[in-house]
Structure formats: structure tokens, C-alpha cells
Design a protein around this motif. Structure first.
Motif, mmCIF file in Angstrom:
data_model
loop_
_atom_site.group_PDB
_atom_site.id
_atom_site.type_symbol
_atom_site.label_atom_id
_atom_site.label_comp_id
_atom_site.label_asym_id
_atom_site.label_seq_id
_atom_site.Cartn_x
_atom_site.Cartn_y
_atom_site.Cartn_z
ATOM 1 N N ILE A 291 -13.355 -0.539 -11.432
ATOM 2 C CA ILE A 291 -12.009 -0.957 -11.037
ATOM 3 C C ILE A 291 -11.919 -1.011 -9.518
ATOM 4 O O ILE A 291 -12.385 -0.104 -8.820
ATOM 5 N N ILE A 292 -11.331 -2.099 -9.020
ATOM 6 C CA ILE A 292 -11.027 -2.231 -7.599
ATOM 7 C C ILE A 292 -9.534 -1.985 -7.411
ATOM 8 O O ILE A 292 -8.699 -2.584 -8.099
ATOM 9 N N TYR A 293 -9.208 -1.112 -6.459
ATOM 10 C CA TYR A 293 -7.811 -0.804 -6.160
ATOM 11 C C TYR A 293 -7.424 -1.444 -4.837
ATOM 12 O O TYR A 293 -7.932 -1.069 -3.780
ATOM 13 N N THR A 294 -6.559 -2.455 -4.901
ATOM 14 C CA THR A 294 -5.988 -3.033 -3.692
ATOM 15 C C THR A 294 -4.694 -2.274 -3.393
ATOM 16 O O THR A 294 -4.165 -1.575 -4.260
ATOM 17 N N PRO A 295 -4.161 -2.369 -2.183
ATOM 18 C CA PRO A 295 -2.961 -1.609 -1.849
ATOM 19 C C PRO A 295 -1.825 -1.836 -2.839
ATOM 20 O O PRO A 295 -1.512 -2.969 -3.213
ATOM 21 N N GLY A 296 -1.236 -0.738 -3.264
ATOM 22 C CA GLY A 296 -0.142 -0.801 -4.224
ATOM 23 C C GLY A 296 0.764 0.396 -4.057
ATOM 24 O O GLY A 296 0.615 1.197 -3.127
ATOM 25 N N SER A 297 1.679 0.543 -4.998
ATOM 26 C CA SER A 297 2.660 1.624 -4.906
ATOM 27 C C SER A 297 2.387 2.676 -5.977
ATOM 28 O O SER A 297 1.244 2.905 -6.357
ATOM 29 N N ALA A 298 3.440 3.289 -6.475
ATOM 30 C CA ALA A 298 3.294 4.440 -7.374
ATOM 31 C C ALA A 298 2.510 4.100 -8.632
ATOM 32 O O ALA A 298 1.703 4.914 -9.109
ATOM 33 N N GLY A 299 2.714 2.905 -9.171
ATOM 34 C CA GLY A 299 2.006 2.535 -10.388
ATOM 35 C C GLY A 299 0.503 2.482 -10.176
ATOM 36 O O GLY A 299 -0.273 2.936 -11.027
ATOM 37 N N PHE A 324 -11.938 1.436 -3.504
ATOM 38 C CA PHE A 324 -10.670 1.419 -2.775
ATOM 39 C C PHE A 324 -10.796 0.368 -1.679
ATOM 40 O O PHE A 324 -11.498 0.572 -0.678
ATOM 41 N N LEU A 325 -10.137 -0.764 -1.884
ATOM 42 C CA LEU A 325 -10.247 -1.882 -0.950
ATOM 43 C C LEU A 325 -9.085 -1.822 0.036
ATOM 44 O O LEU A 325 -7.936 -2.091 -0.320
ATOM 45 N N GLY A 326 -9.399 -1.426 1.270
ATOM 46 C CA GLY A 326 -8.383 -1.212 2.301
ATOM 47 C C GLY A 326 -8.494 0.205 2.825
ATOM 48 O O GLY A 326 -7.765 1.101 2.388
ATOM 49 N N LYS A 327 -9.412 0.425 3.768
ATOM 50 C CA LYS A 327 -9.703 1.790 4.234
ATOM 51 C C LYS A 327 -8.473 2.507 4.761
ATOM 52 O O LYS A 327 -8.171 3.639 4.379
ATOM 53 N N ARG A 328 -7.775 1.860 5.687
ATOM 54 C CA ARG A 328 -6.639 2.533 6.311
ATOM 55 C C ARG A 328 -5.564 2.863 5.288
ATOM 56 O O ARG A 328 -4.986 3.963 5.315
ATOM 57 N N GLU A 333 -2.340 5.764 4.807
ATOM 58 C CA GLU A 333 -0.989 5.495 4.314
ATOM 59 C C GLU A 333 -0.756 6.132 2.951
ATOM 60 O O GLU A 333 0.267 6.796 2.717
ATOM 61 N N VAL A 334 -1.665 5.936 2.043
ATOM 62 C CA VAL A 334 -1.615 6.559 0.714
ATOM 63 C C VAL A 334 -2.993 7.177 0.480
ATOM 64 O O VAL A 334 -3.881 6.534 -0.066
ATOM 65 N N PRO A 335 -3.203 8.423 0.929
ATOM 66 C CA PRO A 335 -4.555 8.994 0.976
ATOM 67 C C PRO A 335 -5.074 9.463 -0.381
ATOM 68 O O PRO A 335 -5.441 10.630 -0.564
ATOM 69 N N ALA A 336 -5.152 8.540 -1.308
ATOM 70 C CA ALA A 336 -5.675 8.880 -2.631
ATOM 71 C C ALA A 336 -7.194 8.968 -2.628
ATOM 72 O O ALA A 336 -7.782 9.786 -3.342
ATOM 73 N N ALA A 337 -7.850 8.126 -1.832
ATOM 74 C CA ALA A 337 -9.315 8.065 -1.851
ATOM 75 C C ALA A 337 -9.974 9.385 -1.448
ATOM 76 O O ALA A 337 -10.923 9.826 -2.113
ATOM 77 N N LEU A 354 -16.300 3.989 -3.680
ATOM 78 C CA LEU A 354 -16.475 3.246 -2.424
ATOM 79 C C LEU A 354 -15.122 3.006 -1.780
ATOM 80 O O LEU A 354 -14.167 2.605 -2.460
ATOM 81 N N VAL A 355 -15.038 3.255 -0.474
ATOM 82 C CA VAL A 355 -13.855 2.912 0.316
ATOM 83 C C VAL A 355 -14.300 1.874 1.339
ATOM 84 O O VAL A 355 -15.182 2.146 2.162
ATOM 85 N N THR A 356 -13.710 0.698 1.311
ATOM 86 C CA THR A 356 -14.219 -0.396 2.148
ATOM 87 C C THR A 356 -13.121 -1.396 2.474
ATOM 88 O O THR A 356 -12.075 -1.434 1.810
ATOM 89 N N ASP A 357 -13.378 -2.192 3.499
ATOM 90 C CA ASP A 357 -12.521 -3.344 3.824
ATOM 91 C C ASP A 357 -13.209 -4.649 3.470
ATOM 92 O O ASP A 357 -12.653 -5.728 3.697
ATOM 93 N N ASP A 358 -14.412 -4.567 2.932
ATOM 94 C CA ASP A 358 -15.264 -5.739 2.721
ATOM 95 C C ASP A 358 -15.341 -6.072 1.229
ATOM 96 O O ASP A 358 -15.940 -5.328 0.451
#
Length: 372
Positions: A291-299, A324-328, A333-337, A354-358
Motif C-alpha cells: 500500500i502507498i499512502y499519499t497525504p490524507g486526513s484521519a481516514g 509513505f509518499l511525502g517525507k515531510r 505534519e502527520v508523523p505516522a511513519a 519506505l518513506v520517500t518523495d520519489d
């Protein structure tokens, strides 16, 4: 495993092979013809007849033989005993892009109105009908999935003219080139941008597609259905002529629980559920390729920890990638990783986080996992 028969030709072949109907499921069959009725004159202990049309004497005989009969439920806008996923053509049947208000006439909108009319929780009849429908959807989803499907999670609020939406389309292009079957939640935002990219599979035409969508950059937000606004959003998507192969590579898994968010027009198939809890757990479970996680909210955050729980305990198979796509975003911002990484330390899941921007790095990890 129980045999399921959904057409008369298969029933005839089954009986011609000298097999009886003990433990067999017959679904949505018209069994009133005398020749067909004769096929039922055989042991039927434990047989399950779902939504079949029967002559009264046949019904009595089947029950006496030990069969269980679930009748056709009248007055519903959906098939209770469903054996296949939804296409966009089916969900949006009756929609006229030149008249966006006609979204209200579609199957998708009518089923949502029906669920709202029942209230929550629904009465026993409608609760049973919805559960049987959802069971059929789960079986149909497993039937079409092959290999190691990959899911992409992310927020519904991305507008089609945003940088985040473009990024999600680009991710879809990379996944499409990788040959993956891609699952999303089936709604708007990132959930539609990714399958759009999968089906484009060519970065050179992304600009053209996004320009066509710019006439309706957002769907109607909020819990109230605005048929006109949704219709405009849908009509813009339907203007795109997207390629379709010999198998569905984009599958949406939406829910009528959030029926104010329409299913997107870019997924080739939709496994649409009534029960959101079944839909959420099912989406995470069938994404055996990661699964790839792009920035999202509570769900999205909820899905991360549901997914990690499955990986932590190995409850549905080997630990699968969590990207986790979107390191920052995922570390600040949402430090789940960082928390997931800490919990995975020394466990089978650790090398697959994996935590990455690529996006290409993300796809490379998924490809490596697919070969294991």
C-alpha cells in the motif's frame, strides 16, 4: 468448497455429469420451467437457493429435501444476490452529461437515497439484504484479482487543478507502467487521480487530460448530495477517452456509507459496499502487493494503523510494503511513519517500510516485493 451455479447451462452440465445438488448454491435462477424443474429432483441436503424463482410445489419439495431458500427481496434498487462488480456504465446509467442534474436518476444515487431512507441501523430485512449484497461483492472482488494487487490511499479533497492531484496522476502512470493492478477507495481526489494515471500510462498526455478536467475541478463537498455539482464533476471525467485492456487494472472500493462522495469515472470496476467497516478491512486485506499512502486526513491515518496491525501480526499473510509518499508530510505534519517504523523494528515488516518523495522509488520497492 461450496459450488456456486449462476446460469442454467452450468446447472444442466452439473446434473448431466451425474452430480446432485447437496451443498450447492444456486443464485438468481429462473427454475420455473418444467424441464429445469426436473433438474432439481435429486438430493438437495444443504443446498442454498438465493433469489431463485420457483414453482410452489418445487419450493415445498426443496425445503423438504433440506435446502435453504432465500427469496427475492422486492422493492430494492439493487441486486441482493450479486455475483459481479459494478462498472461505471451501470452505476451511472441514466446520466446525461448535458444535463448534470440527471446524476440524481442514476443507480448510484438511487441506492444511496434508499440507504438514507432506511436510517441507521436498518431494519432486519434491509440489514440482511445489505450483508448478502456485500458478501457477493467480496466474492466477486476476489474472483477478478490476480497477482499481488497494490492499493493507494489518500485524501478525497484534492481538486483536479491542484499540484497534489497531478502528483497522484504521475504516481498512477508509474504504477501503470509497472503492470500493477491498482486499488483505491474509489472516490474523488487522490482516489480518482491514481487510476487516471494508471490508464494513461503515458506522461506526455497528462497535461491534456488535466486540462479537460479543469472545467470541473472539484466535486460538491459536504454531507449533502448536490446532484448538479456532482453531475458537472462526473461529466468532465466522462469526456476522457481512456484505454481499456483485456483485464481491469484499476478497481475502486467505495461505499454507500459515504454516498455523498460519488465513485469516480476512472476506475474500470467498482466493488461498492454498504458496510464501510467491511469495505475498509477488505481493501487493506486484498492489497497483498503493498500500500502507498499519499497525504490524507484521519481516514488515511486509520488505514495506516489497520494495515500495520495486519503486518505486525501476520494475520492475513506475509508483511507487505507500506510506502509513505511525502517525507515531510508523514514525518512532520502527520508523523505516522516514524511510529510505524519504530514498531516494525526487528520484525518481518521492517525492510518493506519506505518513506520517500520519489514515486519511481516507491514503485521499485513494490516491484521488488512482487518478485519475492
Amino acid at each position: 468448497m461450496r459450488i456456486e451455479i449462476t446460469d442454467l447451462d452450468t446447472l444442466r452440465l452439473h446434473r448431466a455429469d451425474g452430480l446432485d445438488l447437496r451443498g450447492v448454491t444456486l443464485a438468481r435462477l429462473d427454475l420455473t420451467d418444467p424441464d429445469v424443474d426436473a433438474l432439481l429432483r435429486t438430493p438437495m441436503d444443504g443446498a442454498l437457493l438465493l433469489g431463485c424463482a420457483l414453482r410452489p410445489e418445487t419450493q415445498r419439495r426443496a425445503q423438504a429435501a433440506g435446502a435453504l431458500l432465500f427469496p427475492i427481496v422486492p422493492g430494492l434498487p439493487y441486486e441482493v444476490y450479486r455475483s459481479h462488480l459494478y462498472t461505471c456504465a451501470e452505476l451511472f446509467d441514466g446520466f446525461d452529461p448535458d444535463h448534470p442534474e440527471t446524476y440524481a436518476d442514476t443507480l448510484d444515487a438511487r441506492v444511496y437515497r434508499h440507504t438514507r431512507e432506511q436510517g441507521y441501523p436498518p431494519d432486519p430485512l434491509h440489514a440482511l439484504a445489505e450483508r448478502l449484497h456485500d458478501h457477493g461483492i467480496s466474492e466477486a472482488l476476489h474472483d477478478v484479482l490476480t497477482g499481488k494487487p497494490v492499493a493507494v490511499m489518500g485524501g478525497h479533497a484534492l481538486t483536479r487543478d491542484s499540484a497534489g492531484y497531478r502528483d497522484a496522476v504521475e504516481l498512477g502512470v508509474a504504477l501503470g507502467r509497472g503492470g500493477f493492478t491498482v486499488l483505491t477507495g474509489g472516490g474523488p481526489g487522490a482516489m480518482e487521480a491514481v487510476p487516471l494515471g494508471v490508464r494513461l500510462s503515458d506522461r506526455s498526455i497528462v497535461d491534456e487530460a488535466l486540462a479537460a478536467l479543469a472545467v470541473a475541478p472539484r466535486f460538491a463537498s459536504g454531507a449533502k448530495v448536490d446532484a448538479v455539482e456532482i453531475g458537472r464533476w462526473l461529466a468532465a471525467g466522462l469526456t476522457l477517452d481512456l484505454p481499456t485492456g483485456d483485464r481491469a487494472r484499476t478497481i475502486g472500493i467505495p461505499t454507500w456509507f459515504y454516498g455523498h462522495e460519488p465513485p469516480n469515472p476512472f476506475c474500470e470496476l467498482h466493488a461498492k459496499y454498504f458496510a464501510n467497516s467491511v469495505r475498509e478491512e477488505g481493501l487493506l486485506t486484498v492489497a497483498t502487493g503493498g500500500i502507498i499512502y499519499t497525504p490524507g486526513s484521519a481516514g488515511t491515518v486509520q488505514e495506516i494503523f489497520q494495515d500495520y496491525t495486519q503486518n505486525h501480526y501476520g494475520s492475513v499473510g506475509p508483511a507487505a510494503p507500506m510506502v509513505f509518499l511525502g517525507k515531510r508530510f508523514w514525518t512532520e505534519e502527520v508523523p505516522a511513519a516514524p511510529l510505524v517504523r519504530k514498531m516494525a523494528r526487528g520484525r518481518a515488516a521492517e525492510p518493506w517500510i519506505l518513506v520517500t518523495d520519489d514515486a519511481d522509488e516507491a514503485v521499485a520497492l513494490l516491484s521488488a516485493y512482487a518478485t519475492t
